[in-house]
Each structure stands twice: as structure tokens, then as C-alpha cells.
Design a protein around this motif. Structure first.
Motif, PDB file in Angstrom:
ATOM      1  N   PHE A 536     -27.691 -53.821 -56.753  1.00 14.57           N
ATOM      2  CA  PHE A 536     -28.702 -53.510 -55.726  1.00 14.57           C
ATOM      3  C   PHE A 536     -28.041 -52.982 -54.457  1.00 14.57           C
ATOM      4  O   PHE A 536     -28.483 -51.996 -53.862  1.00 14.57           O
ATOM      5  CB  PHE A 536     -29.511 -54.767 -55.425  1.00 14.57           C
ATOM      6  N   LEU A 537     -26.920 -53.643 -54.031  1.00 16.47           N
ATOM      7  CA  LEU A 537     -26.224 -53.181 -52.843  1.00 16.47           C
ATOM      8  C   LEU A 537     -25.595 -51.808 -53.071  1.00 16.47           C
ATOM      9  O   LEU A 537     -25.633 -50.934 -52.192  1.00 16.47           O
ATOM     10  CB  LEU A 537     -25.129 -54.184 -52.446  1.00 16.47           C
ATOM     11  N   ALA A 538     -25.039 -51.622 -54.254  1.00 16.59           N
ATOM     12  CA  ALA A 538     -24.383 -50.333 -54.541  1.00 16.59           C
ATOM     13  C   ALA A 538     -25.410 -49.210 -54.547  1.00 16.59           C
ATOM     14  O   ALA A 538     -25.184 -48.141 -53.962  1.00 16.59           O
ATOM     15  CB  ALA A 538     -23.652 -50.413 -55.883  1.00 16.59           C
ATOM     16  N   THR A 549     -16.945 -53.732 -54.094  1.00 15.88           N
ATOM     17  CA  THR A 549     -15.984 -54.771 -53.755  1.00 15.88           C
ATOM     18  C   THR A 549     -16.461 -55.556 -52.565  1.00 15.88           C
ATOM     19  O   THR A 549     -17.506 -55.255 -51.945  1.00 15.88           O
ATOM     20  CB  THR A 549     -14.626 -54.144 -53.452  1.00 15.88           C
ATOM     21  N   VAL A 550     -15.624 -56.560 -52.228  1.00 11.32           N
ATOM     22  CA  VAL A 550     -15.947 -57.394 -51.065  1.00 11.32           C
ATOM     23  C   VAL A 550     -15.922 -56.559 -49.807  1.00 11.32           C
ATOM     24  O   VAL A 550     -16.772 -56.690 -48.915  1.00 11.32           O
ATOM     25  CB  VAL A 550     -14.942 -58.564 -50.964  1.00 11.32           C
ATOM     26  N   GLU A 568     -21.013 -63.384 -43.819  1.00 11.01           N
ATOM     27  CA  GLU A 568     -20.068 -64.387 -44.316  1.00 11.01           C
ATOM     28  C   GLU A 568     -20.585 -65.045 -45.587  1.00 11.01           C
ATOM     29  O   GLU A 568     -19.804 -65.376 -46.490  1.00 11.01           O
ATOM     30  CB  GLU A 568     -19.829 -65.434 -43.239  1.00 11.01           C
ATOM     31  N   SER A 569     -21.898 -65.234 -45.675  1.00  9.54           N
ATOM     32  CA  SER A 569     -22.471 -65.835 -46.875  1.00  9.54           C
ATOM     33  C   SER A 569     -22.255 -64.916 -48.080  1.00  9.54           C
ATOM     34  O   SER A 569     -21.910 -65.372 -49.175  1.00  9.54           O
ATOM     35  CB  SER A 569     -23.951 -66.103 -46.647  1.00  9.54           C
ATOM     36  N   ILE A 570     -22.462 -63.623 -47.881  1.00 12.86           N
ATOM     37  CA  ILE A 570     -22.257 -62.683 -48.980  1.00 12.86           C
ATOM     38  C   ILE A 570     -20.786 -62.647 -49.403  1.00 12.86           C
ATOM     39  O   ILE A 570     -20.437 -62.601 -50.588  1.00 12.86           O
ATOM     40  CB  ILE A 570     -22.749 -61.281 -48.574  1.00 12.86           C
ATOM     41  N   ILE A 571     -19.887 -62.658 -48.398  1.00 12.92           N
ATOM     42  CA  ILE A 571     -18.431 -62.655 -48.723  1.00 12.92           C
ATOM     43  C   ILE A 571     -18.080 -63.914 -49.491  1.00 12.92           C
ATOM     44  O   ILE A 571     -17.305 -63.891 -50.457  1.00 12.92           O
ATOM     45  CB  ILE A 571     -17.607 -62.511 -47.431  1.00 12.92           C
ATOM     46  N   HIS A 574     -19.009 -63.466 -52.921  1.00 17.51           N
ATOM     47  CA  HIS A 574     -18.019 -62.603 -53.610  1.00 17.51           C
ATOM     48  C   HIS A 574     -16.831 -63.427 -54.087  1.00 17.51           C
ATOM     49  O   HIS A 574     -16.411 -63.311 -55.254  1.00 17.51           O
ATOM     50  CB  HIS A 574     -17.539 -61.509 -52.653  1.00 17.51           C
ATOM     51  N   HIS A 575     -16.261 -64.229 -53.186  1.00 21.60           N
ATOM     52  CA  HIS A 575     -15.094 -65.022 -53.559  1.00 21.60           C
ATOM     53  C   HIS A 575     -15.439 -66.027 -54.646  1.00 21.60           C
ATOM     54  O   HIS A 575     -14.634 -66.257 -55.561  1.00 21.60           O
ATOM     55  CB  HIS A 575     -14.544 -65.751 -52.323  1.00 21.60           C
TER      56      HIS A 575
END
Length: 850
Positions: A536-538, A549-550, A568-571, A574-575
Motif C-alpha cells: 500500500f505504501l509503495a 525498505t525502512v 517511529e511506530s512504522i519503523i 519494519h524492524h
């Protein structure tokens, strides 16, 4: 000084001349008087008295003859004791042996005892005639022991207006042929508060006797005494009194007086006619008689006021016991044909005291017959027969209905309703016409107008009619609820439509929306949830088909202006995802539970919609039995004898049941329609018109309803035109406005979606129609509850909001008159009729249309 000497002689000469003139005039006057004075010969003439018996208050006559023509005296003596002159008539009698002139003097005697007839003087050209005074012995009436008279009332306590029988009984042992000049004049015959009626005699001819009573010629009953064939015997005469004022009324002592001749002059009843007996003959002046009298004792009668409780405005004035028989001819006829009605009244009252209320005020006749209130009266020995003519107005007439006549029963001291038996009739249409407009009759002329025949049958329930009516009722009754739901739906759909529009115009946005939708479809525990989010983001940032990527997420979100906390929540996600993919020890990814929240909201909306549908269906479940009970009562009334009281009662009860069903929302259109039919069968035109107008709110396009309403209006008694202006039903306007709002919302949504000119034109057209409908709705709302119909037999319209004000019209407003309430004050309303005239009426006697 010298002037005085000249003036004094002149004054002396003038005085002497004046004295000479006066002496001359006196001498001339004396000479003339000497010439006029002529000595007349005085002649004494006798007075011939015509009467042989003298009584007070009787007219006497004296005759004086002269041998020459005389002149009547300019005046007669005044102030004579016990005597008053009436007039003197001098006539010439040239061919009479008694003289050439005669004077007839009439006088009346005032006192008893010796009365002096004074001397009178008459003069001719050569003689002076003088009469000598005469003494007259004036006698008085003597109470007779051979007679007695009595008044015997049937009872000593009556009500105002109740006929009271009083029997007059005259006992007389004197020779009937010697009785003359009966004088019996009771004072109550001239009392304005007492009505006196002497009934017609039904005794055999041999027992009938004529009597001069109270200035009337009446026939009483004479019973001869055994062994006294010449005696008058016992004479009885029934009198009926009707007292008009409550309280204690005293029948005063009455005096019966007659002349009793010294000698028999003729037979008592020498002619065949009852009114030619000697009691009607005046005293003969040359007869010797004495006057005899007897008196009745005064009688006190208690007169009670009629109770106000239970008394109707059209109280008949009849008192029990009373019975009425009705006959009608012909019994088979066509609409508009005359019918002869005969009402036989049996009552304990004379012919002159039997009255019936106007037939036009009979509710059972109103609207079905054109009544001629000019009724004939025929005497019967046991009562009175009334005859009238009526004209049939409708084929719905199956009988001459039972008449309701209120009477008063003195025995129980209360009012009762006398009901006659109905007379069955058969009425056929005339040239296909089933009813006649009452207003087509002008005076005595009969002008028939062509009208479509009314159809008098009830509506039956059907699923299609129920569906349409329930839909309209649901929309109209819950107008604001549906309006705000529609507004809420529009506001909810507007973002969706805008979203669709944006997707259609922007391919990038469409791809982003589709990716977001695919993300939302996945369950929260689905491992593919995070890859779908990255997709969705892409897609949203133009990197469709590439690795995301992050760093890409951080840059894209920061460029978009997303808060640092969300970045920060999205990152972190990702991690966590990378650790899950590439590390042995990992924890599951925790995502927001947005799908569950959406599901709960959708569930709440579904429950609200179900509740709304249940509320709209409540009218069908409440009072479901009212409709069936009303139909059963109507069918029973149809099977009952036409025109009977039981049929009218069942029709009225069925009407109330239908109205209750309509109030509960159970088929209101059909229920009000059937209620109007039921009221029409009872003759209640006002309630019938009101019910039809209520039904028209739900069924404005029903032609049969329109025909029935026109038929009821045509039979209304008052000639007030019916408003023919265009009428718009409030309920249907509300439903139409809601439908137009739906169309307007749909058109706006289509315009926002495609932004085409055609949809903009449709929106404008629908908006204009909505404005016109809203204007009509506003006018209908203003008139709702202000239009009404008079539902009582008649109501007196007043000039103000109180019974103390004068009547606005000479005639009352009858049931069926339609009006509009302009102003209300407590229990009164200022109403305007269709023709613009205004008046005040009690609102309790008007049914308003909502």
C-alpha cells in the motif's frame, strides 16, 4: 301754560263723545234682545220605560213622543246618582199616530235601589217639551239555592305546559225554558299565562247542550233528572288548562249568572241547533225576570318547573301517557317521489294541545327525505292525526325510520324518548339517478340535477393497498426521522462518492485505494497483513513493483507530514518484521484492530435499522381486532330491520370501531372510509363528511371516496357552498417530499461522482420541485387541525365567544356545514364559512380534520 288752556277743552269734548257712542250701542243691543226673546209654550210629555225589570249593568231604554218636530238637546244631565246616559236619538215620525217625532233615550244603571230618572227638555219652534222625573227600582242578582256550580281539577300539582283537565259542573233544578242570558266568564280565560282549550264534544246528540262560556260557544253534556223533565239538570263541560309559569296558581272564584223569567216565553231548545237555546238569548226588555247567580270556590294549583337535566332543545311538549302510530304510502317508489305520512297521536290532551316537533329536525329523516313541515291536523276523539309529505332523496332509504320524540312522564318526573316503529320502503333509482341534491330544490319547485350515483359499500383490505398505504403512512408519520436518516445517509455516502470520483480521475490514487482495500481485507493475524501494508505504501508513493525498505517508509512518511510518533511506530513494525523474517527469536507483529471496530459499528447500525422497521410495523399489531369487530357490526346492521333503532345503534358502534382502528394506524384510509359509510347510514351527515375527509388524507385519488363525499355534502341541510379549491393531502406531500429528497440526494451524488452537466440540470429540476412541494406542505400544515365540520344536529352561531352573545344568523348551522377555525378562545372558535361569513361556535360541536 297757554297750551294747557287749549288741550283741556279738547279732552273734555272727546270724553263726552265716547260716552254718547257707548249709550247708543247699549240701546241698540237692548232693542235687539227685546226682539229675540219669544215666549215658548211649555208642554209636559210622559216618558215610556221599555224595560220591565231593572238590574245593574243593564242597558235601559226610554221613549218620548212629541206632537211636533223637536231637536235633540245639546247635552244630557251629568252626575246623576246610579245612572249614566249613553245617547239620545230623535227621529221624525210624520205618519205615526203617537206624534210627529219620537226620542229614544238609552242609559245604563250603576247602583241598586231607587234611582231617579231626571227630567229632560226638548224644544221645537213653538213649544218647549219637558218630562217629569221618575223613580226606578233597580234590583241585584240573587244567590240561588236551586243551582250550584263547581270546578273540579283532575289534580292539584302539574308541570309547566302539562294539560290539566278541569271539569265544570252546573247543577240546576230550575225550569230550563225560563232560563235566559247565561253569563259565565272566568277570569282565567283572559290570563295570558293560561291557555284554555274546550275539547270537541263526543257525547250523543240527545245529551249535547250549547253553552256561552268565556265568550265562546261550546257544547257540554246535559243529564236530565229523573222526575224533573223540565229542569235543566246537570250540565258538565271539560276544560283543559295549560299553565306557563311555575309557582302556585290560584283559580279565582268564578260566578255563573243567568236570568230567570217569571213566565215561560218559549221552549228551552226550540231550534235544532245547539247554540239556539234560551241560554244564548238576551233578556227581553218587556219581560219580568230576576237574576240568579252561584259561585265556585277558589282553587290553588301547584305548578312545577320542568327539570333542565335531560331536556333536549327539541322537546315535544307531550306528556305521558302518549302513543304514536306511523303509516306511510306508497311503500314502493322511486327517488324524488312524494310519500304521504300519517302520524296518529293518542294522548290525554285535547286536539288543540297536541303538537309535534318539526319533522325536519328528526335526525333519521335528515339527509334522506325532503320534509314539508306544513303538516295537516285532523281531529279524532282519542287524539290527533297529523299528515305530512316527504320526498325520497336517495336509494339508500330502506324504510321510513323510527321517529325519536322526547316526552315527559309526570309519574316518574323524568324525560323519556318515545320511538315509533319504522315502516319498510322500497326505493328504486329514477332514470339511473340514485340520489338527488337537496340544494336543487328552490322553494316549492322541484329541480333535479344530474349527479353520479354514490356507491355505498365498504372497502375490503388487500395486500397491495395495505403496502401502499403503510408506506405512505410510514413516510408521512415519521417524516423528520426519515429526513434526518436521509441527511445522514447522504453525508455518509458523500465521501464514498468523492472517493470514487477521485479514483476514477487519478490512476495513482486508484491503485493506492485498491492496495489499501486489499490490506483491510486481511485478518489481523494474517502473516500477509504486513506485506500488504508495505504494498500500500509503495503504490501510494509511486514505487509499485519495487522493494520497499525502512528508509523508504521513513522518507515517504516524513515528506507526507506524518507525526514522528507514527513514523517511529512504522519503523518499529519494519524492524519487527525483519526480525521475524531473519532472526530465530522473534515475537509476532502487533497491529491495530481496525477491522473489529468497523464490524462493531456495522452491527450497531444494523440493530438501529431493525428497530425502526419494528416501530413502523407497530400500527399493524396494535388493536388488530378493531377492524374485524367493526366489519362484523356493520354486517349485522345491514341484516337488521332497515330504519330500526337496533340497526342505527350497530351502525354507530361500527363507526366508532372503524375510527379506533384508524387512530391505531390499522388501514387508516379504508377505516375512515368505512366509518363515513356507517355514519351516513345513521343519518349523521356531519360525522360522515368528517370521516370521508379524514379518509381523503390517506386516499386522495379514490374516485369512490369522492363520490361518497359529494353525496353526503349534497344532503346537508344548510345551503352553504362547498369550497372547490384544489386540495393537497398533508401525508402524501410529506411522502412526496421525502422521495424528492432521495432523488435530489442521488442526483447530487451522481453529479459529485461524474461532474456532468446533465446531472446538474437534474439536480436543479428536482430542487425546484422540492421547493414547490415544500410550499404546498407548509400551507397544508397551516390548515391541518383548522378545518372542521359541524357534527351536531344544529348549533346556534353567535356573534361572540359566549352564549350571552346574540345569534349571528337567523337560522342555526346544521350538521355537515364545513368551516375553518380562525381563532380560538377557551372552548369557542371564530370560524369562517366557505362564503366568507364569520361567527363563533363551541368547538365541542365541531370535528376538526387533521
Amino acid at each position: 301754560m297757554r297750551a294747557i288752556y287749549w288741550i283741556l277743552p279738547l279732552l273734555l269734548i272727546a270724553i263726552l263723545n265716547a260716552q254718547d257712542v257707548q249709550l247708543t250701542l247699549d240701546a241698540v243691543t237692548a232693542d235687539d234682545a227685546t226682539v229675540e226673546v219669544v215666549d215658548l209654550e211649555t208642554v209636559v210629555v210622559p216618558v215610556e220605560m221599555i224595560n220591565q225589570s231593572w238590574f245593574t249593568d243593564r242597558t235601559g231604554q226610554a221613549v218620548i213622543h212629541f206632537d211636533s218636530v223637536v231637536e235633540a238637546p245639546e247635552s244630557l244631565p251629568l252626575g246623576m246618582r246610579g245612572l249614566s246616559f249613553i245617547d239620545v236619538d230623535v227621529r221624525e215620525t210624520p205618519n205615526s199616530e203617537s206624534g210627529k217625532a219620537v226620542a229614544i233615550v238609552r242609559f245604563i244603571l250603576r247602583d241598586t235601589g231607587i234611582i231617579t230618572f231626571p227630567a229632560l227638555e226638548f224644544s221645537s219652534e213653538t213649544k218647549c217639551y219637558r218630562t217629569n222625573p221618575q223613580q226606578i227600582m233597580v234590583g241585584a242578582a240573587v244567590r240561588s239555592k236551586a243551582m250550584s256550580v263547581a270546578l273540579n281539577p283532575a289534580k292539584l300539582q302539574v308541570y309547566v305546559g302539562e294539560p290539566l283537565r278541569v271539569d265544570l259542573t252546573w247543577e240546576c233544578d230550575l225550569d230550563a225554558s225560563r232560563l235566559q242570558a247565561l253569563n259565565y266568564y272566568p277570569s282565567f280565560f283572559n290570563d295570558p299565562t293560561v291557555e284554555v282549550v274546550v275539547p270537541r264534544s263526543t257525547e250523543p246528540d240527545g245529551q249535547q247542550v250549547g253553552l256561552p262560556i268565556g265568550g265562546r260557544r261550546v257544547i257540554g253534556k246535559r243529564i236530565l233528572r229523573e222526575g224533573q223533565p223540565k229542569a235543566l239538570g246537570t250540565v258538565t263541560l271539560p276544560l283543559y288548562l295549560r299553565l306557563a309559569e311555575p309557582g302556585v296558581y290560584t283559580l279565582p272564584a268564578t260566578r255563573l249568572e243567568c236570568a230567570y223569567l217569571q213566565q215561560v216565553s218559549r221552549n228551552f231548545g226550540q231550534y235544532a241547533a245547539h247554540f239556539n237555546n234560551s241560554l244564548f238569548a238576551a233578556e227581553e226588555s218587556d219581560a219580568v225576570y230576576q237574576r240568579l247567580f252561584v259561585e265556585t270556590a277558589p282553587i290553588e294549583i301547584e305548578v312545577l318547573a320542568l327539570p333542565e337535566e335531560g331536556r333536549l332543545p327539541n322537546f315535544s311538549g307531550l306528556f305521558a301517557p302518549v302513543h304514536i302510530e306511523v303509516a306511510a304510502t306508497p311503500k314502493a317508489l322511486t327517488v324524488g317521489e312524494l310519500i304521504q305520512v300519517e302520524l296518529k297521536v293518542f294522548a290525554d290532551a285535547p286536539h288543540g294541545m297536541i303538537e309535534l316537533p318539526l319533522l325536519s329536525r328528526q335526525r333519521g329523516l335528515r339527509g334522506r327525505f325532503l320534509v314539508d313541515d306544513d303538516m295537516s291536523r285532523v281531529w279524532r276523539a282519542d287524539g290527533t292525526t297529523f299528515g305530512g309529505r316527504l320526498r325520497i332523496l336517495s336509494t339508500g332509504v330502506a324504510a321510513f325510520p323510527a321517529l325519536h320524540i322526547q316526552t315527559f312522564d309526570p309519574a316518574i318526573r323524568s324525560y323519556s324518548m318515545l320511538m315509533t316503529e319504522p315502516v319498510a320502503l322500497t326505493v328504486a333509482p329514477q332514470d339511473g339517478q340514485e340520489f338527488i341534491d337537496l340544494k336543487s330544490y328552490k322553494g316549492a319547485a322541484v329541480t333535479l340535477t344530474e349527479q353520479s350515483g354514490g356507491i355505498w359499500h365498504n372497502r375490503e383490505a388487500s395486500r397491495m393497498n395495505d403496502l401502499i398505504n403503510n408506506s405512505v403512512v410510514c413516510l408521512g408519520s415519521w417524516f423528520w426521522l426519515w429526513f434526518f436518516l436521509l441527511l445522514g445517509g447522504f453525508l455518509l455516502l458523500l465521501p464514498i462518492v468523492r472517493e470514487r470520483r477521485r479514483r476514477a480521475l487519478n490512476g495513482k490514487y486508484r491503485a493506492s485505494s485498491e492496495a489499501y482495500a486489499a490490506f483491510r481485507k486481511l485478518a489481523e493475524s494474517d502473516p500477509a497483513k504486513w506485506p500488504a501494508f508495505l504494498e500500500f505504501l509503495a503504490v501510494s508513493f509511486g514505487a509499485e513493483g519495487q522493494a520497499w525498505t525502512v528508509r523508504d517508509s521513513q522518507e515517504a512518511l516524513q515528506a507526507l507530514g506524518v507525526s514522528a510518533e507514527d513514523v517511529e511506530s512504522i519503523i518499529a513494525h519494519h524492524h519487527a518484521a525483519d526480525q521475524q523474517s531473519y532472526s530465530v527469536e522473534h515475537s509476532p507483529v502487533q497491529l491495530s484492530r481496525l477491522n473489529g471496530l468497523a464490524k462493531r459499528i456495522l452491527g450497531l447500525l444494523s440493530k438501529a435499522l431493525m428497530l425502526l422497521l419494528a416501530i413502523s410495523a407497530l400500527p399493524e399489531m396494535v388493536e388488530a381486532s378493531e377492524w374485524s369487530e367493526a366489519e362484523q357490526l356493520f354486517d349485522q346492521a345491514l341484516a337488521a330491520p332497515a330504519g330500526s333503532n337496533s340497526a342505527a345503534a350497530m351502525y354507530a358502534e361500527a363507526a366508532h370501531k372503524f375510527q379506533a382502528a384508524a387512530a391505531a394506524g390499522q388501514r387508516p384510509g379504508e377505516a375512515w372510509y368505512n366509518a363515513g359509510n356507517a355514519w351516513f347510514q345513521t343519518g349523521a351527515l356531519g360525522r360522515s363528511i368528517a370521516a370521508y375527509r379524514q379518509a381523503r388524507i390517506y386516499r386522495p385519488f379514490d374516485p369512490m371516496l369522492t363520490d361518497n363525499l359529494n353525496a353526503a355534502r349534497a344532503l346537508s341541510l344548510n345551503d352553504v357552498p362547498v369550497d372547490s379549491a384544489t386540495w393537497f393531502p398533508l401525508l402524501w406531500l410529506k411522502a412526496l417530499l421525502l422521495i424528492l429528497c432521495v432523488l435530489l440526494a442521488a442526483s447530487l451524488l451522481m453529479y459529485f461522482r461524474y461532474e456532468r452537466r446533465q446531472w446538474l440540470i437534474v439536480c436543479l429540476v428536482v430542487l425546484v420541485i422540492c421547493g414547490l412541494t415544500l410550499r404546498l406542505l407548509y400551507e397544508s400544515v397551516q390548515m391541518s387541525g383548522r378545518e372542521g365540520v359541524v357534527i351536531v344536529d344544529s348549533v346556534i352561531a353567535r356573534k361572540g365567544p359566549s352564549y350571552a352573545y346574540a345569534a349571528a344568523f337567523h337560522e342555526p348551522l346544521h350538521d355537515g356545514v364545513e368551516l375553518v377555525v380562525r381563532e380560538t378562545r377557551q372552548e369557542w372558535g371564530l370560524v369562517s364559512l366557505v362564503d366568507g361569513r364569520e361567527c363563533w361556535v363551541p368547538l365541542s360541536q365541531v370535528q376538526l380534520i387533521y
